[in-house]
Design a protein around this motif. Structure first.
Motif, PDB file in Angstrom:
ATOM      1  N   SER A 145       0.829  -1.208   0.000  1.00  0.00           N
ATOM      2  CA  SER A 145       0.000   0.000   0.000  1.00  0.00           C
ATOM      3  C   SER A 145       0.860   1.254   0.000  1.00  0.00           C
ATOM      4  N   ARG A 149       2.345   1.951  -3.389  1.00  0.00           N
ATOM      5  CA  ARG A 149       1.406   2.514  -4.367  1.00  0.00           C
ATOM      6  C   ARG A 149       1.108   3.981  -4.110  1.00  0.00           C
ATOM      7  N   ASP A 154      -2.411   5.922  -4.475  1.00  0.00           N
ATOM      8  CA  ASP A 154      -3.313   5.056  -3.720  1.00  0.00           C
ATOM      9  C   ASP A 154      -3.572   5.648  -2.334  1.00  0.00           C
TER      10      ASP A 154
END
Length: 240
Positions: A87, A90, A98
């Protein structure tokens, strides 16, 4: 940033059940039992005790002390999530930033004392529909006795629609070394504010800082090499 809305007196659901960053972590958690408990704070403590079944939940004499402890624990859980590294990676993908990575980045900032900057990134993630971010904002405002703001984010953590994207498979490599992740939870269980080792804290403190934000002041920005730097620490050496 202030949100002047009336508090919602109802108890919060077990919001971490479908939180994006922590989704896979709670696959075997008894969410039905969690809903019977009063409030999300007790839900998070119960989830954390899965790592140490003998640990008794800590209770504090005031709401702001309890919120401070629960926020530290929520942050430790976010960084322990198997998908935290992916995560965060990203988040710096400029083609598709993200918001879920912002939850992880905010957790790192919170641990290193950048509290206003952490709030900035949690709000960024909450704007993308992330319920974990809204929950962390609830606790952050509750800790500062900003109860109207806390009530607003408490409701948001219940009603945000979510990202609408399926949860990606967990990354094979963790964001932080196992000993560091274990120590973060251990510090929480002993009632202390968790901190990172000095080498990892230095990685965060070296990040480029954006020009002073009108509401949040200086806001550190994630670097493309951040995930690798956290794994290596300073000097290219692994962190034991």
């Amino acid at each position: 940033m202030r949100h002047a809305r009336e508090p919602d007196p109802g108890p919060i659901d077990a919001l971490l059940e479908d939180a994006e960053v922590l989704g896979d972590t709670y696959d075997d958690y008894d969410t039905a039992a969690a809903r019977s408990r009063a409030g999300a704070r007790r839900t998070v403590r119960a989830a954390a005790c899965r790592t140490d079944p003998g640990a008794a939940p800590l209770r504090y004499p005031s709401a702001h002390e309890q919120a401070a402890h629960d926020l530290s624990l929520a942050v430790a859980l976010v960084l322990n999530a198997p998908e935290a590294a992916a995560s965060l990676g990203r988040l710096v993908d400029h083609d598709r930033i993200d918001p879920e990575g912002a939850v992880v980045f905010a957790a790192l900032l919170h641990l290193t004392g950048h509290r206003d900057a952490a709030q900035f990134w949690w709000q960024f993630a909450a704007g993308g529909g992330n319920r974990t971010a809204a929950f962390c904002l609830f606790l952050a405002h509750q800790q500062r006795a900003e109860f109207k703001d806390a009530a607003y984010w408490r409701r948001q953590s219940r009603h945000l629609p979510g990202s609408g994207r399926p949860v990606a498979p967990p990354a094979l490599s963790s964001l932080l070394p196992e000993t560091v992740r274990h120590d973060l939870l251990s510090q929480c269980h002993h009632g202390r504010h968790p901190t990172l080792p000095a080498a990892l804290e230095a990685v965060i403190n070296r990040l480029r800082v954006d020009s002073a934000d009108e509401d949040f002041g200086e806001v550190p920005q994630p670097a493309p090499s951040l995930t690798d730097d956290l794994t290596r620490g300073t000097g290219g050496r692994p962190i034991d």
